[in-house]
Design a protein around this motif. Structure first.
Motif, PDB file in Angstrom:
ATOM      1  N   SER A  74       0.858  -1.184   0.000  1.00 54.01           N
ATOM      2  CA  SER A  74       0.000   0.000   0.000  1.00 54.01           C
ATOM      3  C   SER A  74       0.892   1.230   0.000  1.00 54.01           C
ATOM      4  CB  SER A  74      -0.924   0.017   1.225  1.00 54.01           C
ATOM      5  OG  SER A  74      -0.190   0.271   2.400  1.00 54.01           O
ATOM      6  N   GLY A  75       0.272   2.392  -0.232  1.00 53.18           N
ATOM      7  CA  GLY A  75       1.012   3.647  -0.221  1.00 53.18           C
ATOM      8  C   GLY A  75       1.333   4.134  -1.620  1.00 53.18           C
ATOM      9  N   ARG A  76       2.332   5.006  -1.698  1.00 54.74           N
ATOM     10  CA  ARG A  76       2.791   5.543  -2.985  1.00 54.74           C
ATOM     11  C   ARG A  76       4.308   5.505  -3.011  1.00 54.74           C
ATOM     12  NH1 ARG A  76      -0.578   9.839  -1.131  1.00 54.74           N
ATOM     13  NH2 ARG A  76      -2.707   9.651  -1.939  1.00 54.74           N
ATOM     14  N   SER A  77       4.830   5.238  -4.176  1.00 51.56           N
ATOM     15  CA  SER A  77       6.280   5.290  -4.348  1.00 51.56           C
ATOM     16  C   SER A  77       6.576   5.894  -5.706  1.00 51.56           C
ATOM     17  CB  SER A  77       6.909   3.896  -4.241  1.00 51.56           C
ATOM     18  OG  SER A  77       6.435   3.058  -5.275  1.00 51.56           O
ATOM     19  N   SER A  78       7.695   6.542  -5.812  1.00 52.63           N
ATOM     20  CA  SER A  78       8.096   7.136  -7.084  1.00 52.63           C
ATOM     21  C   SER A  78       9.528   6.743  -7.379  1.00 52.63           C
ATOM     22  CB  SER A  78       7.966   8.663  -7.035  1.00 52.63           C
ATOM     23  OG  SER A  78       8.787   9.203  -6.007  1.00 52.63           O
ATOM     24  N   GLY A  79       9.843   6.724  -8.650  1.00 47.70           N
ATOM     25  CA  GLY A  79      11.191   6.339  -9.054  1.00 47.70           C
ATOM     26  C   GLY A  79      11.118   5.270 -10.122  1.00 47.70           C
ATOM     27  N   SER A 111      -4.189   2.399  -3.541  1.00 47.57           N
ATOM     28  CA  SER A 111      -3.726   1.349  -2.635  1.00 47.57           C
ATOM     29  C   SER A 111      -3.790   1.737  -1.166  1.00 47.57           C
ATOM     30  CB  SER A 111      -2.287   0.955  -2.984  1.00 47.57           C
ATOM     31  OG  SER A 111      -1.410   2.049  -2.766  1.00 47.57           O
ATOM     32  N   GLN A 112      -4.047   3.000  -0.869  1.00 46.40           N
ATOM     33  CA  GLN A 112      -4.169   3.412   0.522  1.00 46.40           C
ATOM     34  C   GLN A 112      -5.473   4.174   0.721  1.00 46.40           C
ATOM     35  OE1 GLN A 112      -0.717   5.931   1.140  1.00 46.40           O
ATOM     36  NE2 GLN A 112      -1.924   7.789   0.848  1.00 46.40           N
ATOM     37  N   LEU A 113      -5.943   4.179   1.952  1.00 46.27           N
ATOM     38  CA  LEU A 113      -7.172   4.882   2.288  1.00 46.27           C
ATOM     39  C   LEU A 113      -6.829   6.320   2.639  1.00 46.27           C
ATOM     40  CD1 LEU A 113     -10.214   4.221   2.620  1.00 46.27           C
ATOM     41  CD2 LEU A 113      -9.769   3.926   5.062  1.00 46.27           C
ATOM     42  N   ASP A 114      -7.514   7.258   1.998  1.00 45.49           N
ATOM     43  CA  ASP A 114      -7.252   8.678   2.228  1.00 45.49           C
ATOM     44  C   ASP A 114      -8.175   9.240   3.296  1.00 45.49           C
ATOM     45  OD1 ASP A 114      -5.173   9.179   0.345  1.00 45.49           O
ATOM     46  OD2 ASP A 114      -6.651   9.091  -1.258  1.00 45.49           O
ATOM     47  N   ARG A 115      -7.713  10.311   3.906  1.00 43.78           N
ATOM     48  CA  ARG A 115      -8.539  11.058   4.864  1.00 43.78           C
ATOM     49  C   ARG A 115      -8.644  12.492   4.361  1.00 43.78           C
ATOM     50  NH1 ARG A 115      -8.159  14.514   9.169  1.00 43.78           N
ATOM     51  NH2 ARG A 115      -9.515  14.129  10.981  1.00 43.78           N
ATOM     52  N   TRP A 116      -9.869  12.935   4.136  1.00 43.61           N
ATOM     53  CA  TRP A 116     -10.101  14.286   3.644  1.00 43.61           C
ATOM     54  C   TRP A 116     -11.001  15.047   4.612  1.00 43.61           C
ATOM     55  CZ3 TRP A 116     -11.561  10.666  -0.631  1.00 43.61           C
ATOM     56  CH2 TRP A 116     -10.491  10.437  -1.509  1.00 43.61           C
ATOM     57  N   ASP A 117     -10.796  16.345   4.683  1.00 45.89           N
ATOM     58  CA  ASP A 117     -11.711  17.225   5.402  1.00 45.89           C
ATOM     59  C   ASP A 117     -12.647  17.838   4.376  1.00 45.89           C
ATOM     60  OD1 ASP A 117     -10.630  16.857   7.984  1.00 45.89           O
ATOM     61  OD2 ASP A 117      -8.999  18.238   7.536  1.00 45.89           O
ATOM     62  N   LEU A 246      -1.307   2.410  -7.381  1.00 43.74           N
ATOM     63  CA  LEU A 246      -2.564   1.718  -7.635  1.00 43.74           C
ATOM     64  C   LEU A 246      -2.466   0.205  -7.483  1.00 43.74           C
ATOM     65  CD1 LEU A 246      -3.762   3.556 -10.873  1.00 43.74           C
ATOM     66  CD2 LEU A 246      -4.362   4.078  -8.490  1.00 43.74           C
ATOM     67  N   HIS A 247      -3.552  -0.354  -6.942  1.00 45.88           N
ATOM     68  CA  HIS A 247      -3.801  -1.783  -7.085  1.00 45.88           C
ATOM     69  C   HIS A 247      -4.662  -1.980  -8.323  1.00 45.88           C
ATOM     70  CE1 HIS A 247      -1.947  -3.546  -3.650  1.00 45.88           C
ATOM     71  NE2 HIS A 247      -2.659  -2.899  -2.755  1.00 45.88           N
ATOM     72  N   VAL A 248      -4.374  -3.017  -9.092  1.00 52.09           N
ATOM     73  CA  VAL A 248      -5.150  -3.295 -10.300  1.00 52.09           C
ATOM     74  C   VAL A 248      -5.735  -4.700 -10.197  1.00 52.09           C
ATOM     75  CG1 VAL A 248      -5.069  -3.573 -12.804  1.00 52.09           C
ATOM     76  CG2 VAL A 248      -3.757  -1.741 -11.712  1.00 52.09           C
ATOM     77  N   PHE A 249      -7.049  -4.770 -10.359  1.00 50.09           N
ATOM     78  CA  PHE A 249      -7.773  -6.037 -10.299  1.00 50.09           C
ATOM     79  C   PHE A 249      -8.298  -6.392 -11.684  1.00 50.09           C
ATOM     80  CE2 PHE A 249      -7.839  -4.434  -6.037  1.00 50.09           C
ATOM     81  CZ  PHE A 249      -7.843  -5.548  -5.215  1.00 50.09           C
ATOM     82  N   GLY A 250      -8.338  -7.662 -11.970  1.00 48.96           N
ATOM     83  CA  GLY A 250      -8.900  -8.135 -13.228  1.00 48.96           C
ATOM     84  C   GLY A 250      -9.831  -9.309 -12.990  1.00 48.96           C
ATOM     85  N   ARG A 251     -10.799  -9.459 -13.871  1.00 50.94           N
ATOM     86  CA  ARG A 251     -11.695 -10.616 -13.812  1.00 50.94           C
ATOM     87  C   ARG A 251     -11.413 -11.498 -15.024  1.00 50.94           C
ATOM     88  NH1 ARG A 251     -16.145 -11.962 -11.026  1.00 50.94           N
ATOM     89  NH2 ARG A 251     -16.310  -9.911 -10.035  1.00 50.94           N
TER      90      ARG A 251
END
Length: 455
Positions: A74-79, A111-117, A246-251
């Protein structure tokens, strides 16, 4: 012996066992309490294990779902990652979605749950937990609305042009009192106003185990909901850093195996990587960039950040609870052995008037299983509260975390199995030893006791 005779004998054994328990209330209470603690602890731990690791997502045909990313990440990564990719970029997702032929569809979820005001209907700011998902999200998972509608790929007009939101059923009940007037409610996040178009079906909490989103927002709204950086587009000619989030799901299509889908994804993803990086890269950097691949995983139980560590904790706790149950079995077995000694004369008399040893063993085992069943019933009540305490202890205070550990049919089946096995384990030895009686000795002892009593 026919079936009716067996049923009659079993019923008599039950009545006899009940009378024995009533005559010995202290023994009964101590034995049931000991077993209830052991069975309840095992049931509580298994219920959490079932919710976190075994239970399928409440979606259509979960066995057809695969996840192309690491379900434990989960989370974000760059590079520029190498080796197996844990997460994907939005551009990679859209290219795979548009070209894969072994899948009936794909969707992406943050991939992660956000918290917004946010401000709801112009009220004061309040926190919500939400997730950005692609427009195919609900249709791919087969999740419908309780009221209103869910957004689909037909709503995907372009970046910033899909100002919709679908709220969870639980949030609808808690925040809006289950009123149908929630449809059309404006929710302001940063400078963007979203409109509630529907409520997800009851019981659906998303694709990630242990998390409880209040709302879902179309992914094309990312620049407005998460201002500061555009995660939807990437230009590797200017910057080699990809944002993987992102998580990617397929059927899978009917009849398609995961191995066949994996082969196709390997080819497609290699082409995406080769075309994505500029040809002007130096050979060493390009070789490193090409060392990236995806691995398909069974997704019927969803994504779960920290699944491995959580499973290890539960296995340790389950091992400890099994030890507790074994100690309880030993204690109750000792109590039954003491009772068997006290019933020495009774057993001798019954053997002398024609009862078989097998018949008496069955009677003793019936009493043991009944004790275990009583312990199992009490243990279920202990497990109901214990599971909730266990969830709080294991998840801690993680923001937005929620694990629904319930006593469903699988947990009840586990409890029944443990209960019967427990009854047999602690009851077999006392039953065998308690019926190993010398009839002549027991009758002589009985006769002396009667004579002494009369004198």
């Amino acid at each position: 012996m026919n079936l009716s005779s067996l049923a009659e004998t079993f019923f008599k054994d039950l009545l006899y066992a009940v009378r024995q328990f009533i005559r010995n209330p202290v023994f009964t209470v101590v034995a049931v309490a000991s077993l209830a603690i052991g069975i309840g602890a095992n049931t509580a731990i298994f219920s959490v294990m079932n919710a976190a690791l075994l239970k399928s997502l409440p979606v259509r045909d979960p066995k057809e779902l695969v996840i192309l990313t690491n379900p434990n990440a989960s989370g974000r990564s760059s590079g520029m990652n190498t080796g197996e990719r844990s997460l994907m970029t939005y551009a990679e997702f859209t290219q795979l979605r548009d070209h894969a032929t072994t899948f009936s569809g794909m969707c992406a979820a943050e991939s992660q749950l956000d918290r917004w005001d946010v401000r709801i209907a112009g009220a004061a700011q309040e926190p919500v937990h939400g997730r950005l998902v692609s427009e195919e999200y609900f249709s791919l998972l087969g999740v419908g609305p309780a009221i209103g509608r869910v957004f689909t790929r037909h709503d995907a007009k372009g970046p910033g042009q899909d100002p919709y939101v679908v709220i969870s059923y639980d949030y609808w009940q808690q925040r809006f009192g289950g009123r149908s007037s929630v449809l059309g409610t404006p929710i302001q996040a940063y400078a963007t106003t979203l409109t509630v178009i529907g409520v997800a079906q009851p019981g659906f909490r998303g694709e990630s185990v242990g998390e409880k989103p209040d709302l879902w927002i179309p992914m094309l709204m990312q620049p407005q909901i998460m201002p500061g950086r555009d995660y939807l587009h990437e230009d590797l000619s200017q910057n080699l850093e990809k944002v993987m989030w992102l998580h990617v799901f397929g059927r899978l299509k009917p009849g398609v195996t995961m191995a066949r889908a994996q082969t196709e994804i390997d080819v497609l993803f290699k082409g995406i990587i080769e075309a994505g990086y500029p040809a002007t890269l130096d050979p060493e950097t390009r070789k490193e960039a090409m060392d990236q691949h995806l691995k398909l995983h069974d997704a019927r139980t969803g994504a779960f950040n920290g699944r491995t560590g959580f499973a290890q904790q539960l296995l340790v706790l389950l091992g400890a609870s099994i030890v507790v149950l074994l100690i309880a079995c030993i204690n109750v077995a000792n109590l039954l052995l003491a009772r068997a000694t006290a019933r020495y004369k009774e057993v001798g008399v019954r053997l002398s008037i024609g009862a078989s040893r097998a018949r008496l063993v069955r009677q003793f085992l019936t009493e043991s299983v009944m004790l275990s069943l009583l312990g199992g019933v009490v243990g279920l009540f202990l497990a109901w509260g214990g599971a909730r305490v266990l969830v709080v202890l294991l998840t801690g205070s993680r923001d937005g975390s929620h694990l629904a550990a319930t006593l469903d049919l699988r947990v009840l089946a586990f409890t029944v199995g443990v209960t019967f096995l427990t009854g047999m384990v602690f009851g077999l030895v006392p039953a065998l030893r308690g019926t190993r009686v010398d009839v002549n000795d027991s009758l002589r002892d009985s006769g002396r006791g009667v004579a002494g009593g009369a004198g």
